[in-house]
Design a protein around this motif. Structure first.
Motif, PDB file in Angstrom:
ATOM      1  N   ASN A 161       0.840  -1.187   0.000  1.00  0.00           N
ATOM      2  CA  ASN A 161       0.000   0.000   0.000  1.00  0.00           C
ATOM      3  C   ASN A 161       0.881   1.244   0.000  1.00  0.00           C
ATOM      4  N   ILE A 162       0.608   2.179  -0.891  1.00  0.00           N
ATOM      5  CA  ILE A 162       1.331   3.449  -0.941  1.00  0.00           C
ATOM      6  C   ILE A 162       0.421   4.491  -0.287  1.00  0.00           C
ATOM      7  N   GLN A 218      -1.125   8.004   1.374  1.00  0.00           N
ATOM      8  CA  GLN A 218      -1.344   9.344   0.815  1.00  0.00           C
ATOM      9  C   GLN A 218      -0.205  10.299   1.163  1.00  0.00           C
ATOM     10  N   GLU A 233       5.964   8.981  -5.785  1.00  0.00           N
ATOM     11  CA  GLU A 233       4.831   8.649  -6.647  1.00  0.00           C
ATOM     12  C   GLU A 233       4.758   7.130  -6.822  1.00  0.00           C
ATOM     13  N   ASP A 234       3.580   6.652  -7.201  1.00  0.00           N
ATOM     14  CA  ASP A 234       3.372   5.217  -7.407  1.00  0.00           C
ATOM     15  C   ASP A 234       4.359   4.644  -8.423  1.00  0.00           C
ATOM     16  N   GLU A 235       4.570   5.377  -9.512  1.00  0.00           N
ATOM     17  CA  GLU A 235       5.461   4.907 -10.578  1.00  0.00           C
ATOM     18  C   GLU A 235       6.902   4.786 -10.087  1.00  0.00           C
ATOM     19  N   VAL A 264       7.781   3.949  -7.040  1.00  0.00           N
ATOM     20  CA  VAL A 264       7.830   2.723  -6.232  1.00  0.00           C
ATOM     21  C   VAL A 264       7.944   1.507  -7.140  1.00  0.00           C
ATOM     22  N   LYS A 311      -1.343  -2.712 -10.528  1.00  0.00           N
ATOM     23  CA  LYS A 311      -1.380  -1.486  -9.745  1.00  0.00           C
ATOM     24  C   LYS A 311      -2.800  -0.955  -9.816  1.00  0.00           C
ATOM     25  N   HIS A 325      -3.511   3.110  -5.198  1.00  0.00           N
ATOM     26  CA  HIS A 325      -2.237   3.178  -4.485  1.00  0.00           C
ATOM     27  C   HIS A 325      -1.826   1.821  -3.932  1.00  0.00           C
ATOM     28  N   LEU A 339      -0.169  -1.985  -4.882  1.00  0.00           N
ATOM     29  CA  LEU A 339       0.572  -2.800  -5.845  1.00  0.00           C
ATOM     30  C   LEU A 339       0.448  -4.266  -5.457  1.00  0.00           C
TER      31      LEU A 339
END
Length: 104
Positions: free
Chosen positions: A51-52, A54, A59-61, A63, A78, A81, A83
């Protein structure tokens, strides 16, 4: 590292559907220690969610790139947020998902 086929990804996504995220990326961001913990866990489980949060400073990309560039772990999916990550275990006794993936 072998790329997963569509059927294999669908199988892994279906298996991960009911899982809760095992790891988080927060305001501390990404580190070598965090990556080492992920590699230890993936060896035992083969498949889990990250979990990414808030408040994460990345950024998600970033990670996704950090995980895939520095390990043999593959990001299967994905969603928002979250993965879904997978890697075949090196020890045979830890292989549960990879045996099924190999059949597909």
């Amino acid at each position: 590292m072998q790329q997963l086929k569509g059927k294999q990804k669908r199988y892994l996504r279906s298996q991960a559907h009911g899982m809760r995220p095992l790891f988080q990326v927060g305001k501390e961001g990404l580190s070598a220690n965090w990556l080492a913990q992920i590699e230890d866990a993936i060896e035992k489980r083969e498949l889990f969610k990250i979990n990414i949060l808030q408040n994460a400073l990345v950024e998600d990309e970033e990670v996704v790139a950090f995980i895939e560039d520095n390990t043999a772990i593959q990001v299967v999916q994905k969603i928002g947020h979250v993965l879904v990550v997978y890697k075949r275990a090196t020890k045979k006794e830890n292989r549960s998902y990879s045996n099924e993936v190999a059949k597909l």
